[in-house]
Design an enzyme around this catalytic site. Sequence first.
Site, short mmCIF file in Angstrom:
data_model
loop_
_atom_site.label_atom_id
_atom_site.label_comp_id
_atom_site.label_asym_id
_atom_site.label_seq_id
_atom_site.Cartn_x
_atom_site.Cartn_y
_atom_site.Cartn_z
CE LYS A 209 -46.71 47.09 -66.68
NZ LYS A 209 -46.12 45.78 -66.81
CE1 TYR B 1 -35.52 58.19 -97.87
CE2 TYR B 1 -37.17 58.13 -96.12
CZ TYR B 1 -36.06 58.71 -96.71
OH TYR B 1 -35.50 59.81 -96.14
NE ARG C 12 -43.63 38.78 -66.30
CZ ARG C 12 -44.49 39.73 -66.66
NH1 ARG C 12 -44.45 40.23 -67.87
NH2 ARG C 12 -45.40 40.18 -65.81
CG MET D 225 -37.21 59.81 -88.16
SD MET D 225 -35.59 60.55 -87.97
CE MET D 225 -34.54 59.14 -88.17
C1 LIG Z 1 -47.63 42.28 -62.55
C2 LIG Z 1 -48.62 42.96 -63.42
N1 LIG Z 1 -49.86 43.19 -62.95
C3 LIG Z 1 -50.80 43.81 -63.69
C4 LIG Z 1 -50.51 44.23 -64.98
C5 LIG Z 1 -51.60 44.88 -65.80
O1 LIG Z 1 -51.92 44.04 -66.86
P1 LIG Z 1 -52.97 44.50 -67.97
O2 LIG Z 1 -52.40 45.72 -68.60
O3 LIG Z 1 -53.03 43.36 -68.92
O4 LIG Z 1 -54.23 44.77 -67.26
C6 LIG Z 1 -49.23 44.02 -65.51
C7 LIG Z 1 -48.94 44.45 -66.86
O5 LIG Z 1 -48.10 44.00 -67.56
C8 LIG Z 1 -48.26 43.38 -64.70
O6 LIG Z 1 -47.03 43.14 -65.16
#
Ligand SMILES: Cc1ncc(COP(=O)(O)O)c(C=O)c1O
Length: 375
Positions: free
Chosen positions: A35, A271, A130, A319
């Site tokens: 992701k 700055y 969560r 920046m």
């Molecule tokens: C539901 C879920 N599984 C697995 C992971 C992977 O976690 P990590 O990057 O700590 O291995 C995440 C990351 O945030 C997650 O939200």
Amino acid sequence: MTRDTIAEIHLSAFQHNYQIVQLQAPQQKIIPVIKADAYGHGSVAAANALPQADAFAVAFLEEALVLREAGIQQPILLLEGVNHADEWLLAVQNNCWVVIHGQHQLDWLKKSKLEKPVTIWLKINTGMNRLGIEVTQLESSLDQLKKLPQVKTIILMTHFACADEPQHPLHQQQLEAIRKIRQQFPEMIMSCANSAAILSQDPSNKIPPNPPFSKGGIMQQEDWVRPGIMLYGSSPFSNRAAVACQLKPVMHLKSRIIACRELNRGDAVGYGATWVAVRPSRIAVLAIGYADGYSRVAQSQRAVWIHDRCCPVIGRVSMDTIMIDVTDHPQVQLGDWAEIWGEHISVDQAAKAVGTIGYELLSGLTRRVPRVYLL
Ligand SMILES: Cc1ncc(COP(=O)(O)O)c(C=O)c1O
């Protein structure tokens, strides 16, 4: 045209880190978490670098569609599930597996007419509070899902809040909740472990094992592990470096010197004139700033690596630029490359200096930094 700041992405290190996951979880299936554009590394390149992976996980449908458009074939798990009723159709058309973390998503599924049945990952809240259905709802959710023609397979999942602190009472509480779920539904495949949980059990026993994960523990054959940060060579632990977990940094962030200047004692830099030379000094300007994701907020002294040594970053971050003190390093010249993080300064060290974690620095690197892929 090239920029004077690049993020080299070492795909061989990424593959090496995947092998570390395999070593740690030899009986389990692995779903790499890619992701947030593979934590800033580029999700398409990351997926292409792991053709052996059984599936990939992203946060939401748009991230999965990017992978599909690039021709990635494996199933893609949507960790947040669908965020609108009509996404069920598109998710299934695109061969996604879908998390259900709340009754509303299950209700949308009931009303959906899908082309084919879908694999569901039913997320249970075991204490992180969560996402996830409550443990008390599990039986009812499973009953509902099992009756639906839209459902092909069900996998149970949960997420740890404190896997990086295995002795934390909440971690113990979550493990206990998982054990009970296992007892109640022994036939179900589960997915619990993120990087910290995966690394808590070291087959060579160099790292003390986390007892609940050792033999007979909660991670069982056929289960899925969900590694994220460890694949990118950053440590999920505040007290154990990535190198101690045998991980290799994947991203090497580099920037070039675009100006050098001599200063008199008393001259200020940048700055707000926050840094003032206490001696005749030589400084260099690097082509990276907060618009690239280099945080302006420092909590301790920070540095870059150049000509085999550390040089302190001085003054405020702009920046597009930062300044470094190279007074004691006459060999440093215009056009030289400095490492911001990577091999010599780990992203975790760089993160500590700004009071954050490697996850944030990696995923926060902005689009204007070109990613350069190396095998
Ligand atoms: C539901 C879920 N599984 C697995 C992971 C992977 O976690 P990590 O990057 O700590 O291995 C995440 C990351 O945030 C997650 O939200």
